[in-house]
Design a protein around this motif. Structure first.
Motif, PDB file in Angstrom:
ATOM      1  N   LYS A  93       4.155  -1.106   4.730  1.00 18.55           N
ATOM      2  CA  LYS A  93       3.497   0.430   4.237  1.00 18.55           C
ATOM      3  C   LYS A  93       4.714   0.933   4.783  1.00 18.55           C
ATOM      4  O   LYS A  93       5.480   1.971   4.616  1.00 18.55           O
ATOM      5  CB  LYS A  93       2.352   0.451   4.822  1.00 18.55           C
ATOM      6  CG  LYS A  93       1.825   0.088   3.833  1.00 18.55           C
ATOM      7  CD  LYS A  93       0.350   1.452   3.743  1.00 18.55           C
ATOM      8  CE  LYS A  93      -1.105   1.169   2.968  1.00 18.55           C
ATOM      9  NZ  LYS A  93      -1.010   0.744   1.949  1.00 18.55           N
ATOM     10  N   ASN A  94       5.386   0.599   6.115  1.00 18.58           N
ATOM     11  CA  ASN A  94       6.271   1.225   7.431  1.00 18.58           C
ATOM     12  C   ASN A  94       7.395   0.522   7.002  1.00 18.58           C
ATOM     13  O   ASN A  94       8.341   1.175   8.600  1.00 18.58           O
ATOM     14  CB  ASN A  94       5.284   1.601   8.770  1.00 18.58           C
ATOM     15  CG  ASN A  94       4.237   2.277   8.809  1.00 18.58           C
ATOM     16  OD1 ASN A  94       4.460   3.747   7.697  1.00 18.58           O
ATOM     17  ND2 ASN A  94       3.168   2.337   8.916  1.00 18.58           N
TER      18      ASN A  94
ATOM     19  N   GLY B  55       6.227   1.299   1.544  1.00 18.65           N
ATOM     20  CA  GLY B  55       5.438   1.955   0.791  1.00 18.65           C
ATOM     21  C   GLY B  55       3.537   1.957   1.059  1.00 18.65           C
ATOM     22  O   GLY B  55       4.013   0.043   1.316  1.00 18.65           O
ATOM     23  N   THR B  56       3.582   2.810   0.853  1.00 18.21           N
ATOM     24  CA  THR B  56       3.487   3.963   0.249  1.00 18.21           C
ATOM     25  C   THR B  56       3.525   4.590   1.450  1.00 18.21           C
ATOM     26  O   THR B  56       2.459   4.575   2.685  1.00 18.21           O
ATOM     27  CB  THR B  56       2.572   4.584  -0.372  1.00 18.21           C
ATOM     28  OG1 THR B  56       1.878   3.763  -1.408  1.00 18.21           O
ATOM     29  CG2 THR B  56       2.431   5.641  -1.043  1.00 18.21           C
TER      30      THR B  56
ATOM     31  N   ASN C  49      -0.104   5.849   7.058  1.00 21.65           N
ATOM     32  CA  ASN C  49       1.246   5.346   6.880  1.00 21.65           C
ATOM     33  C   ASN C  49       1.727   6.062   8.161  1.00 21.65           C
ATOM     34  O   ASN C  49       1.384   7.507   8.528  1.00 21.65           O
ATOM     35  CB  ASN C  49       2.257   5.353   6.051  1.00 21.65           C
ATOM     36  CG  ASN C  49       1.996   7.039   5.476  1.00 21.65           C
ATOM     37  OD1 ASN C  49       3.670   7.384   5.857  1.00 21.65           O
ATOM     38  ND2 ASN C  49       1.713   7.887   4.982  1.00 21.65           N
TER      39      ASN C  49
ATOM     40  N   PHE D  19      -3.047   5.488   2.311  1.00 18.95           N
ATOM     41  CA  PHE D  19      -1.924   6.272   2.409  1.00 18.95           C
ATOM     42  C   PHE D  19      -2.020   5.495   3.676  1.00 18.95           C
ATOM     43  O   PHE D  19      -1.636   7.132   4.253  1.00 18.95           O
ATOM     44  CB  PHE D  19      -1.555   7.010   1.674  1.00 18.95           C
ATOM     45  CG  PHE D  19      -1.060   7.061   0.275  1.00 18.95           C
ATOM     46  CD1 PHE D  19      -1.067   5.873  -0.513  1.00 18.95           C
ATOM     47  CD2 PHE D  19      -0.819   8.162  -0.735  1.00 18.95           C
ATOM     48  CE1 PHE D  19      -1.188   5.955  -1.522  1.00 18.95           C
ATOM     49  CE2 PHE D  19      -1.315   8.139  -2.321  1.00 18.95           C
ATOM     50  CZ  PHE D  19      -0.958   6.549  -2.577  1.00 18.95           C
TER      51      PHE D  19
ATOM     52  N   ALA E  28       3.962  -2.661  -3.199  1.00 18.67           N
ATOM     53  CA  ALA E  28       3.619  -1.939  -2.180  1.00 18.67           C
ATOM     54  C   ALA E  28       2.698  -2.414  -1.585  1.00 18.67           C
ATOM     55  O   ALA E  28       1.560  -2.844  -2.293  1.00 18.67           O
ATOM     56  CB  ALA E  28       3.864  -0.910  -3.007  1.00 18.67           C
ATOM     57  N   GLY E  29       2.457  -1.948  -0.141  1.00 19.04           N
ATOM     58  CA  GLY E  29       1.197  -1.876   0.460  1.00 19.04           C
ATOM     59  C   GLY E  29       0.934  -2.966   1.197  1.00 19.04           C
ATOM     60  O   GLY E  29       0.848  -3.067   2.792  1.00 19.04           O
TER      61      GLY E  29
END
Ligand SMILES: Cc1cc2nc3c(=O)[nH]c(=O)nc-3n(C[C@H](O)[C@H](O)[C@H](O)COP(=O)(O)O)c2cc1C
Length: 336
Positions: A66-67, A85-86, A117, A115, A62-63
């Motif tokens: 993110k989208n 994500g996140t 996003n 976060f 993750a990271g």
């Protein structure tokens, strides 16, 4: 060798910009350049986990995306699964920049993204647009403005929305860059979270006749006693997997080095032993009842094997990609 030349150039650029430049390049070029390194097809090494079939054991952590904008490009690097994500219920900008720092001599990264996003609805659109047929995990979190006491609701909103589009859902309660988020790993808040997400999963399973496994992502800064407590509760609530670990707040391993004083979570090589130790403790206490997804400092075939030897069924990588490039993915998959 070629990547180390590219890396020299990328490291002249501010890390967050370099990250997006690389991803955009992969997308635009449809990784033609990287196909050069992938002439030999990556072997399929299927493995079952959480009731799902993964193409191989190595996933994108993750990271990175993110989208969910780079799912197709990342899948072409050979990953057995991609965790996007996140994401949070509403879009948010995250913490002020700069918020990614390299600790080059130790192959470390400190980040305090918070976060950033575009929200869960945007992610759903991107998943719909991607033509990747493999496993997509969706990592979810709470919005910055949601009080911690009400944060479980944010997770339930995300689960509701993403249920039909995710292969599995990862509950991120371990990012150090969202105030109080890690409190969700303890006591009543933790139990309440597990109870409510399992209840939601049951409801949605019935509604859509589809079971989507749920994994909990934990911090490497938990004590042995806390890990034993967490293991008991994960078993009690029949959680489908645990992801160990997120980044650490312990910067002692990089002290004195440039950027070591920056705020945020540390990942990469300095985290390697710490996260492997967490996996070993979890493995002893989960007694094969719940699979572990191991992540933290994987930067070579050996470090990947070590995570698996310590009890991880699947593994993920982020910082290792920054320091060793996409060919590391193929190297690891070939050997595990
Ligand atoms: C810049 C950056 C951003 C990250 N963003 C997230 C995130 O949004 N959600 C999450 O669960 N983990 C996030 N992580 C943590 C990674 O998924 C991973 O758990 C951690 O970096 C340890 O793995 P590594 O040593 O291979 O990087 C992020 C890590 C980095 C370096």
């Amino acid at each position: 060798m070629f990547y180390y030349f590219i890396r020299k150039l990328l490291f002249l650029i501010e890390p967050e910009k370099a990250h997006f430049l690389t991803l955009k390049y992969l997308k635009i070029k449809n990784i033609n350049l990287f196909n050069f390194f992938y002439k030999n097809r990556i072997p399929s090494k299927k493995i079952k986990c959480m009731g799902l079939t993964f193409k191989n054991k190595l996933g994108a952590a993750a990271g990175i995306d993110k989208n969910g904008e780079y799912i197709n490009s990342l899948s072409k690097l050979g990953f057995g699964f991609i965790e996007v994500g996140t994401v949070t219920p509403l879009p948010q900008i995250g913490n002020p920049k700069p918020r990614i720092f390299r600790i080059i001599p130790m192959e470390g990264i400190i980040n305090s993204m918070g976060f950033n996003n575009l929200g869960i609805d945007n992610l759903i659109n991107n998943i719909k647009k991607s033509n990747f047929k493999g496993i997509i995990g969706v990592n979810i979190g709470k919005n910055h403005n949601t009080r911690i006491e009400e944060s479980i609701n944010d997770y339930l909103i995300c689960i509701d929305k993403i249920y039909c589009y995710a292969s599995y859902i990862a509950i991120n309660i371990s990012s150090p860059n969202t105030i109080n988020l890690r409190n969700l790993q303890y006591g009543i808040l933790f139990q309440d979270l597990l109870y409510k997400i399992k209840k939601k999963q049951k409801e949605l399973h019935k509604k859509y006749l589809k079971y989507v496994p749920i994994a909990i992502k934990i911090s490497p800064d938990l004590s042995k006693k806390e890990l034993i407590y967490i293991s008991k509760k994960l078993i009690k609530y029949k959680i489908d997997a645990v992801i160990a670990t997120n980044t650490t707040l312990d910067h002692s391993l990089v002290s004195g080095l440039k950027n070591s004083f920056q705020k945020g979570g540390l990942s990469g090589l300095p985290l390697q032993k710490k996260s492997t130790n967490i996996i070993s403790i979890l493995s002893k206490n989960l007694k094969n009842e719940i699979p572990i997804i191991g992540v933290g400092g994987i930067n070579s075939i050996n470090s990947a094997k070590e995570k698996i030897k310590s009890g991880a069924t699947l593994i993920q990588i982020y910082s290792g990609l920054v320091y060793h490039g996409p060919t590391l993915v193929k190297k690891i998959i070939n050997e595990i």
